[in-house]
Design a protein around this motif. Structure first.
Motif, PDB file in Angstrom:
ATOM      1  N   VAL A 179       0.794  -1.318  -0.069  1.00  0.00           N
ATOM      2  CA  VAL A 179       0.089   0.133   0.029  1.00  0.00           C
ATOM      3  C   VAL A 179       0.921   1.262  -0.045  1.00  0.00           C
ATOM      4  CG1 VAL A 179      -1.728   1.353   1.279  1.00  0.00           C
ATOM      5  CG2 VAL A 179      -1.705  -1.212   1.226  1.00  0.00           C
ATOM      6  N   PRO A 180       0.757   2.122  -1.109  1.00  0.00           N
ATOM      7  CA  PRO A 180       1.485   3.543  -0.933  1.00  0.00           C
ATOM      8  C   PRO A 180       1.470   4.142   0.348  1.00  0.00           C
ATOM      9  CG  PRO A 180       0.121   3.177  -2.937  1.00  0.00           C
ATOM     10  CD  PRO A 180      -0.275   2.048  -2.138  1.00  0.00           C
ATOM     11  N   PHE A 181       2.536   4.775   0.699  1.00  0.00           N
ATOM     12  CA  PHE A 181       2.676   5.720   1.738  1.00  0.00           C
ATOM     13  C   PHE A 181       1.410   6.861   1.601  1.00  0.00           C
ATOM     14  CE2 PHE A 181       4.161   9.955   3.673  1.00  0.00           C
ATOM     15  CZ  PHE A 181       4.422   9.221   5.068  1.00  0.00           C
ATOM     16  N   GLY A 182       0.816   7.131   2.739  1.00  0.00           N
ATOM     17  CA  GLY A 182      -0.150   7.902   2.790  1.00  0.00           C
ATOM     18  C   GLY A 182      -1.660   7.447   2.568  1.00  0.00           C
ATOM     19  N   ILE A 183      -1.663   5.952   2.209  1.00  0.00           N
ATOM     20  CA  ILE A 183      -2.972   5.596   1.841  1.00  0.00           C
ATOM     21  C   ILE A 183      -3.194   4.429   3.021  1.00  0.00           C
ATOM     22  CG2 ILE A 183      -4.053   4.311   0.134  1.00  0.00           C
ATOM     23  CD1 ILE A 183      -3.485   7.110  -1.119  1.00  0.00           C
ATOM     24  N   THR A 184      -4.767   4.550   2.871  1.00  0.00           N
ATOM     25  CA  THR A 184      -5.373   3.177   3.934  1.00  0.00           C
ATOM     26  C   THR A 184      -6.262   2.539   3.042  1.00  0.00           C
ATOM     27  OG1 THR A 184      -5.005   4.620   5.788  1.00  0.00           O
ATOM     28  CG2 THR A 184      -6.460   2.717   6.086  1.00  0.00           C
ATOM     29  N   ARG A 185      -6.008   1.378   3.011  1.00  0.00           N
ATOM     30  CA  ARG A 185      -6.906   0.412   2.185  1.00  0.00           C
ATOM     31  C   ARG A 185      -7.428  -0.614   2.927  1.00  0.00           C
ATOM     32  NH1 ARG A 185      -3.125  -0.328  -3.017  1.00  0.00           N
ATOM     33  NH2 ARG A 185      -3.550   1.501  -4.066  1.00  0.00           N
TER      34      ARG A 185
END
Length: 69
Positions: free
Chosen positions: A59-65
């Motif tokens: 998961v890219p930094f700054g993202i919550t999935r």
């Protein structure tokens, strides 16, 4: 290869408790993620009432999935 660096298991019996615990877990993981700037947060529903929130290199930094299982 996926690395799971830090994870928090959440067990709840009500929606209100789930919202509170998830908010707390994500906040704590955001603080950890800020230290490296390399990982996002993945929240998974493992079964009814059991969730896991974790730092993830997928998961890219700054993202919550959310992962639906």
């Amino acid at each position: 290869m996926t690395a799971q660096l830090e994870s928090i298991d959440i067990y709840v019996t009500s929606r209100r408790a789930l919202d509170e615990r998830l908010d707390e877990a994500v906040k704590n993981l955001q603080e950890l993620a800020l230290r490296t700037g390399k990982h996002g947060i993945l929240v998974a529903r493992n079964q009814p009432g059991h969730y896991t929130a974790a730092l993830s290199d997928q998961v890219p930094f700054g993202i919550t999935r959310e992962l639906l299982r």
